[in-house]
Each structure stands twice: as structure tokens, then as C-alpha cells.
Design a protein around this motif. Sequence first.
Motif, PDB file in Angstrom:
ATOM      1  N   CYS A  65       6.202   9.827 -17.161  1.00 39.99           N
ATOM      2  CA  CYS A  65       5.349   9.472 -18.669  1.00 39.99           C
ATOM      3  C   CYS A  65       4.558  10.493 -18.818  1.00 39.99           C
ATOM      4  O   CYS A  65       4.271  11.627 -17.956  1.00 39.99           O
ATOM      5  N   GLU A  66       4.018  10.702 -20.100  1.00 36.95           N
ATOM      6  CA  GLU A  66       3.106  11.857 -20.559  1.00 36.95           C
ATOM      7  C   GLU A  66       4.027  12.815 -21.029  1.00 36.95           C
ATOM      8  O   GLU A  66       4.576  13.574 -20.133  1.00 36.95           O
ATOM      9  N   ILE A  69       3.810  16.383 -19.191  1.00 38.10           N
ATOM     10  CA  ILE A  69       4.157  16.090 -17.817  1.00 38.10           C
ATOM     11  C   ILE A  69       5.806  16.251 -17.883  1.00 38.10           C
ATOM     12  O   ILE A  69       6.488  16.809 -16.971  1.00 38.10           O
ATOM     13  N   GLU A  72       6.999  19.792 -18.296  1.00 33.83           N
ATOM     14  CA  GLU A  72       7.128  20.378 -16.842  1.00 33.83           C
ATOM     15  C   GLU A  72       8.189  20.110 -16.131  1.00 33.83           C
ATOM     16  O   GLU A  72       8.860  20.891 -15.347  1.00 33.83           O
ATOM     17  N   TYR A  73       8.230  18.714 -16.037  1.00 34.88           N
ATOM     18  CA  TYR A  73       9.571  18.309 -15.413  1.00 34.88           C
ATOM     19  C   TYR A  73      10.886  18.711 -15.748  1.00 34.88           C
ATOM     20  O   TYR A  73      11.557  19.062 -14.672  1.00 34.88           O
ATOM     21  N   TYR A  90      -0.851  33.110 -13.413  1.00 32.07           N
ATOM     22  CA  TYR A  90      -1.822  33.121 -14.217  1.00 32.07           C
ATOM     23  C   TYR A  90      -1.345  32.666 -15.910  1.00 32.07           C
ATOM     24  O   TYR A  90      -1.835  32.135 -16.552  1.00 32.07           O
ATOM     25  N   ARG A  92       1.072  30.808 -16.360  1.00 34.57           N
ATOM     26  CA  ARG A  92       1.334  29.106 -16.380  1.00 34.57           C
ATOM     27  C   ARG A  92      -0.237  28.706 -16.889  1.00 34.57           C
ATOM     28  O   ARG A  92      -0.178  27.882 -17.546  1.00 34.57           O
ATOM     29  N   ALA A  93      -1.054  29.040 -16.165  1.00 34.87           N
ATOM     30  CA  ALA A  93      -2.462  28.451 -16.336  1.00 34.87           C
ATOM     31  C   ALA A  93      -2.714  28.609 -17.624  1.00 34.87           C
ATOM     32  O   ALA A  93      -3.504  27.755 -18.363  1.00 34.87           O
ATOM     33  N   LYS A  96      -0.884  26.343 -20.112  1.00 37.02           N
ATOM     34  CA  LYS A  96      -1.440  24.827 -19.688  1.00 37.02           C
ATOM     35  C   LYS A  96      -2.922  24.595 -20.338  1.00 37.02           C
ATOM     36  O   LYS A  96      -3.047  23.692 -21.045  1.00 37.02           O
ATOM     37  N   PHE A  97      -3.803  25.629 -20.350  1.00 39.88           N
ATOM     38  CA  PHE A  97      -4.852  25.614 -20.859  1.00 39.88           C
ATOM     39  C   PHE A  97      -4.663  25.245 -22.530  1.00 39.88           C
ATOM     40  O   PHE A  97      -5.395  24.455 -22.844  1.00 39.88           O
ATOM     41  N   TRP A  98      -3.790  25.980 -23.000  1.00 36.10           N
ATOM     42  CA  TRP A  98      -3.763  25.591 -24.505  1.00 36.10           C
ATOM     43  C   TRP A  98      -2.904  24.640 -24.916  1.00 36.10           C
ATOM     44  O   TRP A  98      -3.308  23.641 -25.884  1.00 36.10           O
ATOM     45  N   ASP A 100      -3.409  21.749 -23.128  1.00 36.80           N
ATOM     46  CA  ASP A 100      -4.347  20.986 -22.816  1.00 36.80           C
ATOM     47  C   ASP A 100      -5.467  20.975 -24.085  1.00 36.80           C
ATOM     48  O   ASP A 100      -5.788  19.655 -24.518  1.00 36.80           O
ATOM     49  N   PHE A 101      -5.601  21.945 -24.574  1.00 34.94           N
ATOM     50  CA  PHE A 101      -6.725  22.110 -25.688  1.00 34.94           C
ATOM     51  C   PHE A 101      -5.975  21.350 -26.950  1.00 34.94           C
ATOM     52  O   PHE A 101      -6.600  20.485 -27.634  1.00 34.94           O
ATOM     53  N   LYS A 104      -6.259  17.621 -26.130  1.00 38.90           N
ATOM     54  CA  LYS A 104      -7.822  17.389 -26.403  1.00 38.90           C
ATOM     55  C   LYS A 104      -8.468  17.321 -27.821  1.00 38.90           C
ATOM     56  O   LYS A 104      -9.455  16.538 -28.140  1.00 38.90           O
ATOM     57  N   THR A 133      -8.725  28.304 -34.497  1.00 38.33           N
ATOM     58  CA  THR A 133      -8.931  28.692 -32.679  1.00 38.33           C
ATOM     59  C   THR A 133      -7.480  28.999 -32.421  1.00 38.33           C
ATOM     60  O   THR A 133      -7.198  30.216 -31.560  1.00 38.33           O
TER      61      THR A 133
ATOM     62  N   HIS B  51     -14.524  26.267 -24.533  1.00 42.73           N
ATOM     63  CA  HIS B  51     -15.129  24.768 -24.171  1.00 42.73           C
ATOM     64  C   HIS B  51     -16.376  25.116 -23.409  1.00 42.73           C
ATOM     65  O   HIS B  51     -17.359  24.246 -23.496  1.00 42.73           O
ATOM     66  N   VAL B  64      -9.606  31.314 -15.183  1.00 43.83           N
ATOM     67  CA  VAL B  64      -8.669  30.110 -15.260  1.00 43.83           C
ATOM     68  C   VAL B  64      -9.671  28.927 -15.580  1.00 43.83           C
ATOM     69  O   VAL B  64     -10.790  28.672 -14.681  1.00 43.83           O
ATOM     70  N   CYS B  65      -9.521  28.041 -16.884  1.00 41.98           N
ATOM     71  CA  CYS B  65     -10.433  26.938 -17.107  1.00 41.98           C
ATOM     72  C   CYS B  65      -9.669  25.665 -16.951  1.00 41.98           C
ATOM     73  O   CYS B  65      -8.552  25.761 -16.827  1.00 41.98           O
ATOM     74  N   GLU B  66     -10.520  24.905 -16.677  1.00 40.68           N
ATOM     75  CA  GLU B  66     -10.199  23.537 -16.662  1.00 40.68           C
ATOM     76  C   GLU B  66      -9.759  22.943 -15.331  1.00 40.68           C
ATOM     77  O   GLU B  66      -8.830  23.748 -14.855  1.00 40.68           O
ATOM     78  N   ILE B  69      -6.001  22.517 -13.915  1.00 40.85           N
ATOM     79  CA  ILE B  69      -5.196  23.614 -14.025  1.00 40.85           C
ATOM     80  C   ILE B  69      -5.761  24.687 -12.858  1.00 40.85           C
ATOM     81  O   ILE B  69      -4.754  25.280 -12.367  1.00 40.85           O
ATOM     82  N   TYR B  73      -3.338  26.199 -10.364  1.00 32.01           N
ATOM     83  CA  TYR B  73      -3.163  27.742 -10.293  1.00 32.01           C
ATOM     84  C   TYR B  73      -3.490  28.318  -8.692  1.00 32.01           C
ATOM     85  O   TYR B  73      -2.865  29.170  -8.194  1.00 32.01           O
ATOM     86  N   PRO B  89      10.254  18.059  -7.918  1.00 36.17           N
ATOM     87  CA  PRO B  89       9.805  17.866  -9.197  1.00 36.17           C
ATOM     88  C   PRO B  89       9.399  16.566  -9.701  1.00 36.17           C
ATOM     89  O   PRO B  89       8.297  16.245 -10.368  1.00 36.17           O
ATOM     90  N   ALA B  93       5.492  15.487 -10.881  1.00 34.88           N
ATOM     91  CA  ALA B  93       5.325  14.770 -12.191  1.00 34.88           C
ATOM     92  C   ALA B  93       4.411  13.395 -11.876  1.00 34.88           C
ATOM     93  O   ALA B  93       3.457  13.134 -12.492  1.00 34.88           O
ATOM     94  N   LYS B  96       0.972  14.347 -11.039  1.00 36.38           N
ATOM     95  CA  LYS B  96       0.136  14.800 -12.387  1.00 36.38           C
ATOM     96  C   LYS B  96      -0.290  13.743 -13.113  1.00 36.38           C
ATOM     97  O   LYS B  96      -0.998  13.521 -14.001  1.00 36.38           O
ATOM     98  N   PHE B  97       0.706  12.890 -13.379  1.00 35.54           N
ATOM     99  CA  PHE B  97       0.638  11.483 -14.163  1.00 35.54           C
ATOM    100  C   PHE B  97      -0.859  10.895 -13.693  1.00 35.54           C
ATOM    101  O   PHE B  97      -1.874  10.585 -14.506  1.00 35.54           O
TER     102      PHE B  97
END
Lengths: 218, 218
Positions: A65-66, A69, A72-73, A90, A92-93, A96-98, A100-101, A104, A133, B51, B64-66, B69, B73, B89, B93, B96-97
Motif C-alpha cells: 500500500c501507499e 512505497i 520503491e517496491y 545520497y 536516493r535520499a 525521496k525528499f522531493w 515526500d515534499f 506533503k 519551489t 522546511h 539529508v532532511c526528514e 529518510i 540513508y 523488498p 515495503a 515503510k508502510f
Amino acid sequence: MAEEVILLDFWASMFGMRTRIALSEKRVKYDHREEDLWNKSSFLLEMNPVHKKIPVLIHNGKPVCESLIQIEYIDETWPDKNSLLPSDPYKRAHAKFWADFIDKKVNVTARRIWAAKGEEQEAAKEFIEILKTLESELGDKKYFGDETFGYVDIALIGFYSWFGVYEKFGNISIESECSKLIAWAKRCLERESVAKALPESEKVATFVSDCRKKLGLE
Amino acid sequence: MAEEVILLDFWASMFGMRTRIALSEKRVKYDHREEDLWNKSSFLLEMNPVHKKIPVLIHNGKPVCESLIQIEYIDETWPDKNSLLPSDPYKRAHAKFWADFIDKKVNVTARRIWAAKGEEQEAAKEFIEILKTLESELGDKKYFGDETFGYVDIALIGFYSWFGVYEKFGNISIESECSKLIAWAKRCLERESVAKALPESEKVATFVSDCRKKLGLE
């Protein structure tokens, strides 16, 4: 092993679009099952009892679910074709940050434009700032992941099919404010995976109009 | 290469606690810098301009933020000690869920208990339901990842240091409603990484009381 892949989905969902695109990029064949969101199937409720939401990806009987996720799976399960996330931790992180942005900020604010009464103008202004942004992060790159179409592109592109809705109810012109982002969206649409996954804007507009009636907003 | 690891943090943040625990599990030495959240450093604003929030993990100059994440990392960057996420995997997942569930449900509802006026009772009731859902996922396992302390445990355990606050302002007894979860929290606290990262409940209570005054709630 014979793979059984099922996607519980709804055509207008930008989250469902993500998973459709990711599966398509990996050339994974799957059984696409459209849900009625006002009358969810018992299979959906069984597969996602916590959130009761689409999309649900079911791989050999096991639900994921989600949508982020799921991407990535999918990337980890079918690693041989089109990497969706970079291998460098780095990078990857950063991706993931963007993504997540986007989860959110973009969706929450977009919903305030079309599904709420009275605060559309403020939400529309915020929405443009959020897109700016993202545009600043995109910069002069072809895709968010530079030359490679991937995770962040997939996370964002589905919203493009709703841009007409945001423009109408927010009284904004995204193209005139964020021309680079529109150019990026058009580049993404040249990919078969994206072109197939995104519905036509007019169909989304009709759907939203029906939703607003059901929600008592019109 | 000499590693430079900096953590911009705030002691009472359950998100900061996550990153402290993950770094500690990996035996990574780092420069811990406490931020004043009412007067954020220019370094924090430079490292997390989007943020403007702690925690920020800065590894060899790159931020690295959040917090979730950051855990991923850290797990990918220092893979030789204590895996925090499973390698399979599907199990990844699944973890992560639940971490995502904690971010979407636990924090938002918890904040409504202590930082809002007039809806504490409803939020408190919802909060107990959310904890019961997590307890049901935990089942009879030692940790959320079965025998291995990891990602979901790290995502949730920081809230334990705030339980006294939720009990006071929500007028609830978490221990009597969710005894298995409390037993899990106590097991986690036997780990040095957790014991070192979590502040004392009394200190958190004093901090929240100060916050409420600053927010005009008392």
C-alpha cells in the motif's frame, strides 16, 4: 515462478497513476482492477484494511500500500529494467525528499483549491509557490533525476492531468507562472508509460465537477 | 576518507530521537548541535531551506532532511552494522508502510491532544485507536521487525517519552489501554541507543508546559 500482479486503482487518482507508470516502465504485466470509490470492493477493504484506499499493488497475493512505497517496491522487485531510484544513497535520499515534499505539499494544497469553500484564493497562491519551489529544484535539468526519468518525475507528473482543475477553481494560470515545469510535464508525456497512465484533462474536469456536486460544493 | 557527520537537533523532538538512535545503532560518531527552535541558526536555514526543520543530518557537507529518510540513508551508508531495514523488498515495503502510518497518524493526532484547544477528548480517543492499531501490528513479536530492532521501532519509540504529556492533556491511561505496546517500549529502552536518545518524561512535561504558555494555551 509465474507472477501474479494486480493493481486496485481508480483512473483519476494521481497516486494510482504513479504505480501505473512505474509498472509500465518495468514492463510488468498486471491485472488492472478499477474500484468504485463510493462503493469500495470487499477485496480492497481486505487488502488495505488500515487506510482503505487505492492504489493497492498485490504481488503474488501480498498487498503493498501507499504509492511511493509501491514505486520503491517495484524498483527493488524488478531491478533489471529502467532504474527508478538512483543507487547512490545520497541521491536516493535527495529523490525521496522531493517525493515526500510533493506528498506533503502539492496534494494537500491542491485539494484545498477544488474541494473546499472560501479559501481557494489563498490555497491557489500557496500552490503556485509550491510549484515554483519544485521548478527551482528542477532547474535546467531534463528530469528531476537529471537525464533519467524516475522517482520524483513519477511522483509529480500525475498532478499535471489535474492542472486544468486547479487553474479553473484557483483562477490561476500555471503555464504563465511555471513555464519550465509545463515544459517538463510535456517531456514526460512523450514517454509511453506516462501517456498511457494519465487521463485526459477534460475527463478529469467532468469528474471533479461531479465530485463537487456529491460533496455539496456546487 | 575522514567522515564528518553533524546532526542539527532538538532534544525533545521525537524525529531527532529517531536519527540519534539510528546513528547510535551504527556506532557512527557525530557532532551533535542543539538548535533553539524559536531562534533557528542560519546554518539550519541554509541546510534545510525548504522546511527549515530539525533534524538535519549533514554528512561530509551534504544535508539529508526528514527523519525517516535519514534512517534509510544511515542504513544504506553504513551497511556493515545492525541492519535497520530488512533486505527483502516485501518486508521493506511493509516496514515503510508502518513508519508512514506513524508519521501520518500518530504525530498529527498527538499534537491535537496537547497543542490545541477544545478537541482534546476526541483526539485522545483517536490516539488510543491509533495505538491499538499499532499494537495489533506488533502482536506477540518482540519488535515490529520480529526479533530484530529496526525501522518501525525507531520511528515510534520517541513518542514514548511524550506519553505522559498525552495522558495528562488527553485524560487517558495508555498503559491500561495498550499494555503490550508499553511492554514493547520498555524492551526498546533496554537498548543503549534508545536509552541514550530519549529524554526523561518529566523534562518533556516541563517543556510542553512552557510551549503551551508560549502558544497562549495556558
